[in-house]
Design a protein around this motif. Structure first.
Motif, PDB file in Angstrom:
ATOM      1  N   PHE A 168     -10.641  16.087  48.668  1.00 11.16           N
ATOM      2  CA  PHE A 168      -9.535  16.496  49.579  1.00 11.16           C
ATOM      3  C   PHE A 168      -8.581  15.639  50.014  1.00 11.16           C
ATOM      4  CE2 PHE A 168     -13.491  19.000  50.762  1.00 11.16           C
ATOM      5  CZ  PHE A 168     -12.970  20.195  50.370  1.00 11.16           C
ATOM      6  N   LEU A 169      -8.880  14.367  50.069  1.00 12.87           N
ATOM      7  CA  LEU A 169      -7.630  13.386  50.158  1.00 12.87           C
ATOM      8  C   LEU A 169      -6.755  13.371  48.978  1.00 12.87           C
ATOM      9  CD1 LEU A 169      -9.917  10.660  52.253  1.00 12.87           C
ATOM     10  CD2 LEU A 169      -8.023  12.300  53.218  1.00 12.87           C
ATOM     11  N   PHE A 170      -7.549  13.106  47.802  1.00 10.33           N
ATOM     12  CA  PHE A 170      -6.793  13.018  46.392  1.00 10.33           C
ATOM     13  C   PHE A 170      -5.788  14.185  46.444  1.00 10.33           C
ATOM     14  CE2 PHE A 170      -6.390  13.802  42.032  1.00 10.33           C
ATOM     15  CZ  PHE A 170      -6.068  12.555  41.515  1.00 10.33           C
ATOM     16  N   GLN A 171      -6.173  15.461  46.813  1.00  6.21           N
ATOM     17  CA  GLN A 171      -5.348  16.626  46.603  1.00  6.21           C
ATOM     18  C   GLN A 171      -4.215  16.249  47.798  1.00  6.21           C
ATOM     19  OE1 GLN A 171      -5.330  18.906  44.471  1.00  6.21           O
ATOM     20  NE2 GLN A 171      -7.186  18.153  43.227  1.00  6.21           N
ATOM     21  N   GLY A 172      -4.628  15.809  49.006  1.00  7.11           N
ATOM     22  CA  GLY A 172      -3.592  15.600  49.988  1.00  7.11           C
ATOM     23  C   GLY A 172      -2.411  14.916  49.375  1.00  7.11           C
ATOM     24  N   ALA A 173      -2.946  13.766  48.826  1.00  6.32           N
ATOM     25  CA  ALA A 173      -1.955  12.748  48.299  1.00  6.32           C
ATOM     26  C   ALA A 173      -1.082  13.405  47.185  1.00  6.32           C
ATOM     27  CB  ALA A 173      -2.929  11.580  47.803  1.00  6.32           C
ATOM     28  N   GLY A 174      -1.665  14.167  46.494  1.00  3.99           N
ATOM     29  CA  GLY A 174      -0.804  14.870  45.346  1.00  3.99           C
ATOM     30  C   GLY A 174       0.221  15.890  46.083  1.00  3.99           C
ATOM     31  N   LEU A 175      -0.057  16.543  47.125  1.00  4.51           N
ATOM     32  CA  LEU A 175       0.979  17.575  47.770  1.00  4.51           C
ATOM     33  C   LEU A 175       1.844  16.686  48.477  1.00  4.51           C
ATOM     34  CD1 LEU A 175      -1.594  19.998  49.305  1.00  4.51           C
ATOM     35  CD2 LEU A 175      -0.137  20.437  47.509  1.00  4.51           C
ATOM     36  N   ILE A 176       1.587  15.527  49.022  1.00  2.00           N
ATOM     37  CA  ILE A 176       2.526  14.678  49.493  1.00  2.00           C
ATOM     38  C   ILE A 176       3.687  14.167  48.549  1.00  2.00           C
ATOM     39  CG2 ILE A 176       3.006  12.374  50.640  1.00  2.00           C
ATOM     40  CD1 ILE A 176       0.328  12.931  52.194  1.00  2.00           C
TER      41      ILE A 176
ATOM     42  N   VAL B 261     -23.327   2.661  34.090  1.00  2.00           N
ATOM     43  CA  VAL B 261     -21.829   3.836  34.351  1.00  2.00           C
ATOM     44  C   VAL B 261     -20.872   2.734  34.092  1.00  2.00           C
ATOM     45  CG1 VAL B 261     -21.014   4.808  36.067  1.00  2.00           C
ATOM     46  CG2 VAL B 261     -23.303   4.643  36.249  1.00  2.00           C
ATOM     47  N   GLN B 262     -19.965   3.750  33.409  1.00  2.00           N
ATOM     48  CA  GLN B 262     -18.911   2.964  32.904  1.00  2.00           C
ATOM     49  C   GLN B 262     -17.657   3.115  34.161  1.00  2.00           C
ATOM     50  OE1 GLN B 262     -17.178   5.286  29.633  1.00  2.00           O
ATOM     51  NE2 GLN B 262     -18.742   4.286  28.066  1.00  2.00           N
ATOM     52  N   ASN B 263     -16.657   2.365  34.002  1.00  2.00           N
ATOM     53  CA  ASN B 263     -15.785   2.137  35.219  1.00  2.00           C
ATOM     54  C   ASN B 263     -14.978   3.537  35.390  1.00  2.00           C
ATOM     55  OD1 ASN B 263     -14.455   0.826  37.113  1.00  2.00           O
ATOM     56  ND2 ASN B 263     -13.561  -0.639  35.796  1.00  2.00           N
ATOM     57  N   THR B 264     -14.507   4.229  34.307  1.00  2.00           N
ATOM     58  CA  THR B 264     -13.853   5.510  34.350  1.00  2.00           C
ATOM     59  C   THR B 264     -14.614   6.541  34.984  1.00  2.00           C
ATOM     60  OG1 THR B 264     -12.789   4.747  32.350  1.00  2.00           O
ATOM     61  CG2 THR B 264     -12.433   7.180  33.217  1.00  2.00           C
TER      62      THR B 264
ATOM     63  N   ARG C  57     -16.082  10.142  39.411  1.00  2.00           N
ATOM     64  CA  ARG C  57     -17.000  10.492  40.462  1.00  2.00           C
ATOM     65  C   ARG C  57     -16.510  10.377  42.031  1.00  2.00           C
ATOM     66  NH1 ARG C  57     -22.716   8.618  37.868  1.00  2.00           N
ATOM     67  NH2 ARG C  57     -22.777   9.980  36.047  1.00  2.00           N
ATOM     68  N   VAL C  58     -16.060   9.046  42.239  1.00  2.00           N
ATOM     69  CA  VAL C  58     -15.675   9.105  43.455  1.00  2.00           C
ATOM     70  C   VAL C  58     -14.304   9.963  44.022  1.00  2.00           C
ATOM     71  CG1 VAL C  58     -14.701   7.161  45.036  1.00  2.00           C
ATOM     72  CG2 VAL C  58     -16.475   6.778  43.505  1.00  2.00           C
ATOM     73  N   LEU C  59     -13.297   9.999  43.141  1.00  2.00           N
ATOM     74  CA  LEU C  59     -12.235  10.742  43.455  1.00  2.00           C
ATOM     75  C   LEU C  59     -12.480  12.268  43.492  1.00  2.00           C
ATOM     76  CD1 LEU C  59      -9.430   9.013  41.340  1.00  2.00           C
ATOM     77  CD2 LEU C  59      -9.750   8.710  43.676  1.00  2.00           C
ATOM     78  N   TYR C  60     -13.140  12.535  42.706  1.00  2.00           N
ATOM     79  CA  TYR C  60     -13.487  14.126  42.432  1.00  2.00           C
ATOM     80  C   TYR C  60     -14.598  14.603  43.153  1.00  2.00           C
ATOM     81  CZ  TYR C  60      -9.426  13.680  39.195  1.00  2.00           C
ATOM     82  OH  TYR C  60      -8.217  13.454  38.744  1.00  2.00           O
ATOM     83  N   THR C  61     -15.271  13.772  43.796  1.00  2.00           N
ATOM     84  CA  THR C  61     -16.478  14.372  44.736  1.00  2.00           C
ATOM     85  C   THR C  61     -16.314  13.981  46.066  1.00  2.00           C
ATOM     86  OG1 THR C  61     -17.939  12.405  44.035  1.00  2.00           O
ATOM     87  CG2 THR C  61     -17.977  14.387  42.714  1.00  2.00           C
ATOM     88  N   ASP C  62     -16.248  12.734  46.715  1.00  2.00           N
ATOM     89  CA  ASP C  62     -16.354  12.165  47.728  1.00  2.00           C
ATOM     90  C   ASP C  62     -14.985  12.124  48.354  1.00  2.00           C
ATOM     91  OD1 ASP C  62     -18.878  11.751  47.425  1.00  2.00           O
ATOM     92  OD2 ASP C  62     -18.736   9.438  46.923  1.00  2.00           O
TER      93      ASP C  62
END
Length: 229
Positions: free
Chosen positions: A146-154, A130-133, A138-143
């Motif tokens: 919601f935290l990733f989207q919340g950081a974007g809103l902040i 599995v490549q690094n990217t 997978r970690v950001l957009y699956t697990d």
């Protein structure tokens, strides 16, 4: 052995540059120390095997964000002496907020628990299938989507707040008045102007001449008139 020495060397420079970012009196020097901290953090990511994060840190943060900070600090005419005048007034509030953040860090570090499999996973070989990217995506957009989207809103809210705080409405700025444009008259009045009428008779008022410009005009008239006999 070499990787361990490189890790401690880059980590020491990273900590020292981070301290200089906060303690430097010159904001331009703070930005330069911040760029140095980004480079050392990218080197630590390379040692850890996260080459994608290292390149992102150099390209995005050093190549765009830090350079933008540098140009903004150098172009803005900020009176830092005036900004430091209210430091004593807001020092108690800052001390309270700093104490709350320190207590939060103490609680987080006190409740930190290492997983039982952490030691065994650390000794395992880095997976090559599995490549690094792909793994980070997978970690950001699956697990943690919601935290990733919340950081974007902040970040979006902070950007809007920065724009609102830095927006200054100048008195001399010209704004478009749509209501005046829509309700303007479509007919023109014809006026009979007598021959030789002055500006005052026509109702046209000249803008007042500033005092400095008036002195310059008077000085020029005196200079030109002094040469005639």
């Amino acid at each position: 052995m070499i990787a361990g020495l490189a890790f401690y060397a880059f980590a020491a420079v990273l900590i020292a540059s981070a301290v200089m970012v906060v303690t430097s009196r010159n904001p331009v020097h703070s930005v330069l120390y911040l760029i140095l901290a980004f480079f050392n953090a990218a080197a630590l990511f390379l040692i850890a095997g996260a080459e994608f994060l290292a390149m992102i840190l150099v390209i995005v943060y050093v190549g765009a964000v830090a350079v933008l900070f540098l140009f903004v600090v150098m172009m803005l005419d900020i009176d830092f002496v005036r900004l430091r005048q209210g430091f004593q007034r807001y020092a108690p509030i800052g001390a309270v907020i700093g104490g709350i953040l320190f207590l939060e860090l103490v609680f987080v570090l006190g409740a930190w628990q290492s997983s039982g499999q952490a030691e065994s996973l650390r000794l395992n070989a880095t997976p090559t299938d599995v490549q690094n990217t792909v793994a980070i995506g997978r970690v950001l957009y699956t697990d943690y989507v919601f935290l990733f989207q919340g950081a974007g809103l902040i970040l979006l809210v902070s950007m809007i707040g920065a724009i609102v705080l830095t927006h200054r409405d100048r008195v001399r700025s010209r704004h478009q008045n749509i209501e005046a444009q829509v309700t303007r008259r479509t007919q023109l009045d014809m006026a009979r102007v007598p021959v030789g009428a002055s500006i005052g008779e026509l109702g046209i008022l000249r803008p007042p001449v500033p005092e400095e410009k008036r002195k310059v005009i008077a000085h020029d008239d005196h200079g030109h008139g002094g040469g005639h006999h």
